[in-house]
Design a protein around this motif. Sequence first.
Motif, short mmCIF file in Angstrom:
data_model
loop_
_atom_site.label_atom_id
_atom_site.label_comp_id
_atom_site.label_asym_id
_atom_site.label_seq_id
_atom_site.Cartn_x
_atom_site.Cartn_y
_atom_site.Cartn_z
N TRP A 79 -0.45 -3.05 8.57
CA TRP A 79 0.93 -2.98 7.95
C TRP A 79 1.12 -1.32 7.39
CZ3 TRP A 79 -2.49 -6.89 7.42
CH2 TRP A 79 -2.15 -8.17 7.09
N THR A 80 2.33 -0.90 7.53
CA THR A 80 2.72 0.45 7.37
C THR A 80 3.57 0.40 6.19
OG1 THR A 80 2.14 1.25 9.64
CG2 THR A 80 3.42 2.72 8.25
N ASN A 81 3.53 1.10 4.87
CA ASN A 81 4.56 1.29 4.05
C ASN A 81 5.51 2.48 3.96
OD1 ASN A 81 5.99 1.24 1.71
ND2 ASN A 81 4.25 2.23 0.41
N MET A 82 6.59 2.10 4.63
CA MET A 82 7.73 2.98 4.81
C MET A 82 8.64 3.29 3.72
SD MET A 82 7.39 2.86 8.13
CE MET A 82 8.44 2.93 9.24
N ASP A 83 8.25 2.53 2.54
CA ASP A 83 9.01 3.03 1.26
C ASP A 83 8.26 3.97 0.50
OD1 ASP A 83 10.76 0.65 1.47
OD2 ASP A 83 9.86 -0.60 0.36
N SER A 84 9.17 4.56 -0.43
CA SER A 84 8.48 5.70 -1.31
C SER A 84 7.98 4.95 -2.29
CB SER A 84 9.62 6.94 -1.42
OG SER A 84 11.04 6.19 -1.86
N VAL A 85 8.11 3.86 -2.68
CA VAL A 85 7.33 3.03 -3.50
C VAL A 85 6.11 2.67 -3.31
CG1 VAL A 85 7.66 1.04 -5.19
CG2 VAL A 85 9.73 2.35 -4.83
N ASN A 86 5.12 2.41 -4.17
CA ASN A 86 4.03 2.00 -3.55
C ASN A 86 3.99 0.42 -3.50
OD1 ASN A 86 2.95 4.56 -3.89
ND2 ASN A 86 1.18 4.06 -5.28
N HIS A 87 3.15 -0.05 -2.40
CA HIS A 87 3.01 -1.59 -2.47
C HIS A 87 1.61 -1.87 -1.93
CE1 HIS A 87 7.55 -2.16 -2.37
NE2 HIS A 87 7.62 -1.22 -1.13
N THR A 88 1.14 -3.21 -1.92
CA THR A 88 0.14 -3.45 -1.66
C THR A 88 0.13 -4.85 -0.63
OG1 THR A 88 -0.37 -5.44 -3.01
CG2 THR A 88 -0.78 -3.05 -4.23
N VAL A 89 -0.89 -4.92 -0.07
CA VAL A 89 -1.03 -5.91 0.82
C VAL A 89 -2.14 -6.93 0.35
CG1 VAL A 89 -1.27 -6.86 3.47
CG2 VAL A 89 -0.19 -4.79 2.97
N THR A 90 -1.91 -7.93 -0.35
CA THR A 90 -2.90 -8.64 -0.97
C THR A 90 -2.94 -10.22 -0.65
OG1 THR A 90 -2.51 -7.02 -2.78
CG2 THR A 90 -3.76 -9.09 -3.36
N SER A 91 -4.11 -10.53 -0.16
CA SER A 91 -4.37 -11.87 0.14
C SER A 91 -4.16 -12.91 -0.93
CB SER A 91 -5.68 -12.26 0.83
OG SER A 91 -6.01 -13.49 0.94
N ASP A 92 -3.48 -13.99 -0.94
CA ASP A 92 -3.65 -15.08 -2.05
C ASP A 92 -4.76 -15.70 -2.39
OD1 ASP A 92 -0.86 -14.71 -1.71
OD2 ASP A 92 -0.21 -16.74 -1.33
N THR A 93 -5.71 -15.53 -1.47
CA THR A 93 -7.04 -16.15 -1.57
C THR A 93 -8.17 -14.79 -1.73
OG1 THR A 93 -7.62 -15.93 0.80
CG2 THR A 93 -6.70 -17.96 0.10
N GLY A 94 -7.78 -13.92 -1.87
CA GLY A 94 -8.75 -12.70 -2.28
C GLY A 94 -9.41 -12.21 -0.85
N LEU A 95 -9.09 -12.66 0.23
CA LEU A 95 -9.63 -12.23 1.42
C LEU A 95 -9.41 -10.92 1.95
CD1 LEU A 95 -11.04 -13.57 3.91
CD2 LEU A 95 -8.73 -13.73 5.04
N PHE A 96 -8.43 -10.23 1.42
CA PHE A 96 -8.25 -8.65 1.74
C PHE A 96 -7.30 -8.11 0.68
CE2 PHE A 96 -5.29 -11.38 4.77
CZ PHE A 96 -3.93 -10.64 4.30
N ASP A 97 -7.20 -6.99 0.29
CA ASP A 97 -6.55 -6.48 -0.70
C ASP A 97 -6.19 -4.89 -0.29
OD1 ASP A 97 -4.84 -5.61 -2.69
OD2 ASP A 97 -6.41 -5.94 -4.26
N SER A 98 -5.21 -4.58 0.10
CA SER A 98 -5.12 -3.08 0.53
C SER A 98 -5.25 -1.96 -0.51
CB SER A 98 -3.82 -2.74 1.30
OG SER A 98 -2.46 -2.86 0.16
N GLY A 99 -5.00 -2.36 -1.92
CA GLY A 99 -4.90 -1.39 -2.91
C GLY A 99 -3.71 -0.96 -2.74
N GLU A 100 -3.22 -0.07 -3.66
CA GLU A 100 -1.97 0.63 -3.71
C GLU A 100 -1.92 1.55 -2.25
OE1 GLU A 100 0.69 1.55 -6.43
OE2 GLU A 100 -0.25 -0.48 -7.42
N LEU A 101 -0.76 1.29 -1.52
CA LEU A 101 -0.22 2.19 -0.54
C LEU A 101 0.85 2.96 -0.65
CD1 LEU A 101 -0.62 -0.88 2.48
CD2 LEU A 101 -2.22 1.15 1.88
#
Length: 136
Positions: A79-101
């Motif tokens: 995943w690549t964040n193209m926005d100037s706002v921070n986003h996360t990629v966070t699994s519903d089950t907690g499998l993965f979490d990018s943290g703030e991107l």
Amino acid sequence: MKVQRSIVSVFVLFALALAACTTAPAPTTAAPMDVQATAASTEASAGGQPAAAAVAINIQNFSFDPNNLTVKTGTTVTWTNMDSVNHTVTSDTGLFDSGELGKGSTFSYTFDKAGVYTYYCIPHHSKMQGTITVTD
Ligand SMILES: [Cu+2]
């Protein structure tokens, strides 16, 4: 004697010329060898470990694009964040979490098991959701 010697030297020259001629076709035999080598190296990369598949998802305009994706097991999704706002990629089950991107930041996860993986963005949970379907 002198004549004989020159005849010999002519003969030697002729022999050398012949030798040159017989070695000339060498590149012709080298060419198929190159092809074989190329084929072998292609086989080497194709055999054994399957080529690692990679898929990209853009995070843009407060959405995951595409937000619904089907991939094969072993695929790495980035995943690549193209926005100037921070986003996360966070699994519903907690499998993965990018943290703030931040803008331009990427997060990758390799899906090794078949299944349906839903995820979201923590700050924008209500409108930013995605699904990765992994098949064998
Ligand atoms: Cu977000």
